[in-house]
Enzyme design. Structure first.
Site, PDB file in Angstrom:
ATOM      1  CG  HIS A   1       7.719  94.169  36.879  1.00 54.51           C
ATOM      2  ND1 HIS A   1       6.780  95.062  37.344  1.00 54.51           N
ATOM      3  CD2 HIS A   1       7.007  93.155  36.329  1.00 54.51           C
ATOM      4  CE1 HIS A   1       5.568  94.616  37.101  1.00 54.51           C
ATOM      5  NE2 HIS A   1       5.675  93.455  36.476  1.00 54.51           N
TER       6      HIS A   1
ATOM      7  CG  ASP B   1       7.331  98.278  38.440  1.00 51.25           C
ATOM      8  OD1 ASP B   1       8.277  97.965  37.689  1.00 51.25           O
ATOM      9  OD2 ASP B   1       6.332  97.568  38.623  1.00 51.25           O
TER      10      ASP B   1
ATOM     11  CB  SER C   1       2.954  93.847  34.637  1.00 49.72           C
ATOM     12  OG  SER C   1       2.744  93.108  35.801  1.00 49.72           O
TER      13      SER C   1
END
Length: 377
Positions: free
Chosen positions: A112, A142, A221
């Site tokens: 993402h 992911d 992230s």
């Protein structure tokens, strides 16, 4: 006579002048004394020696120093086209973190972080900047792999790889990343829970996630989650927060999953998931479970020539009276399954070529079959 009067007047004024001068001097002295009493002293405080840092502090400092070089700052841009002029512009899209994976310059991050981006820029801890190319991605985990460098590229130090299968709730963990663009930020917490699952719009649930209360915010992230030995145990991927900022509930893709997926992405550019050769659908599955009262995954289609087809699995049939169930998968390796996403996620724990045991229910009769997992898409 007039001269005498002037002398007298001068003599009369002299004591008065002296008195005024004395009063002024007295007032000045009093004001100076009061001002000195009201003005704080400007002398510096004495510094108290701190003494030695605690053993845990020294360990944390050493951990950060050793791991910092392996963490990168990722900034992405997106190409947009002006509707009227048809000119193409490159605009900032977002930022995140990543981890240097090997000496060849592969960078591991979240899918993402780079999703929808047209280009990505990587900044290393030593200030070097590189344009990155996309090697491969697995939306269902992911995870994504980028590549930087070229001839003569010298990669920074890499963090050692740990394991996530032996993690325990309560042990210390450390996250390094770039929250809100604040580069190379260290946060500390504990393992709050294990084997968490999150829904995934791009496929099966993301399973086996490590939950932590180490502060993770937008920008973290793709960064590493480390244990107290400085080993990689996960890739920070998501937070649960009504406000969008850290609420003490963060999640990381476990390193055991990373170790299974990343080598495939580097080698093939994509992740090949293991499959049985059957298809189902969660919405239809929920309806059939509600009508039949049976917990399991209803096989809706068997791919011709697949391992499931060769093992004789039967799909549901639609008739005038409704749907007649075929085989219902109730367990995988003796572990119950009741949702399609749950079954796919369980299969993802294995590799293509490994064997699994299915527990099937057909018209009230239970049986088990052993299947060798095939390559999916």
């Amino acid at each position: 006579m007039q001269f005498v009067d002037k002398q007298q007047r001068r003599a009369a004024r002299t004591p008065l002048v002296v008195l005024v001068v004395l009063n002024i001097m007295l007032l000045t002295a009093v004001a100076t004394l009061l001002l000195a009493q009201a003005t704080p002293t400007a002398e510096p405080r004495v510094v108290t020696p701190r003494g030695e840092l605690g053993a845990d502090e020294r360990a944390t400092i050493e951990l950060f120093r050793n791991a910092r070089e392996s963490v990168v700052f990722i900034s992405t841009r997106q190409h947009v086209t002006n509707f009227w002029t048809r000119n193409v512009y490159s605009v900032p899209r977002g930022s995140g973190s990543g981890l240097v994976w090997d000496a060849a310059g592969h960078i591991v991050t979240n899918f993402h972080v780079i999703e929808g981006a047209s280009e990505a820029q990587i900044q290393l801890a030593d200030g070097r900047q590189f344009s990155a190319s996309l090697v491969g991605a697995s939306p269902q985990h992911d995870l994504a792999v980028l590549k930087i460098g070229g001839a003569g590229f010298v990669a920074p130090a890499r963090v050692p790889i740990g394991s996530s299968g032996d993690l325990q709730v309560g042990q210390n963990v450390f996250a390094i990343g770039n929250p809100f663009g604040l580069d190379w930020t260290l946060t500390k917490g504990i393992v709050s829970a294990l084997d968490r699952s999150l829904p995934n719009e791009d496929g099966p649930d993301i399973r086996h996630l490590v939950q932590t209360d180490a502060a993770i915010n937008p920008g973290n992230s793709g960064g590493p989650l480390l244990d107290s030995a400085g080993r990689l145990i996960g890739i920070n991927t998501a937070i649960y927060s009504p406000s969008g900022a850290s609420a003490g509930i963060g999640f990381a893709v476990p390193v055991d999953t990373v170790m299974r997926v990343v080598p495939q992405l580097i080698a093939d550019g994509r992740y090949t998931r293991p499959t049985l050769g059957v298809e189902s659908d969660d919405e239809i599955n929920d309806r059939l479970k509600s009508v039949s009262g049976i917990e399991g995954v209803f096989v809706l289609r068997v791919d011709p020539g697949s391992v499931a087809d060769r093992a004789g699995l039967s799909a549901a049939q639609r008739t005038r009276r409704g749907v007649v169930p075929g085989d219902i998968i109730t367990a995988l390796n003796s572990r119950p399954v009741s949702r399609v996403g749950d079954l796919l996620a369980r299969l993802d724990d294995f590799r293509v070529g490994q064997t699994v045991e299915l527990t099937l229910l057909r018209r009230g009769e239970e049986r088990t079959v052993t299947l060798e997992l095939e390559s999916g898409v």
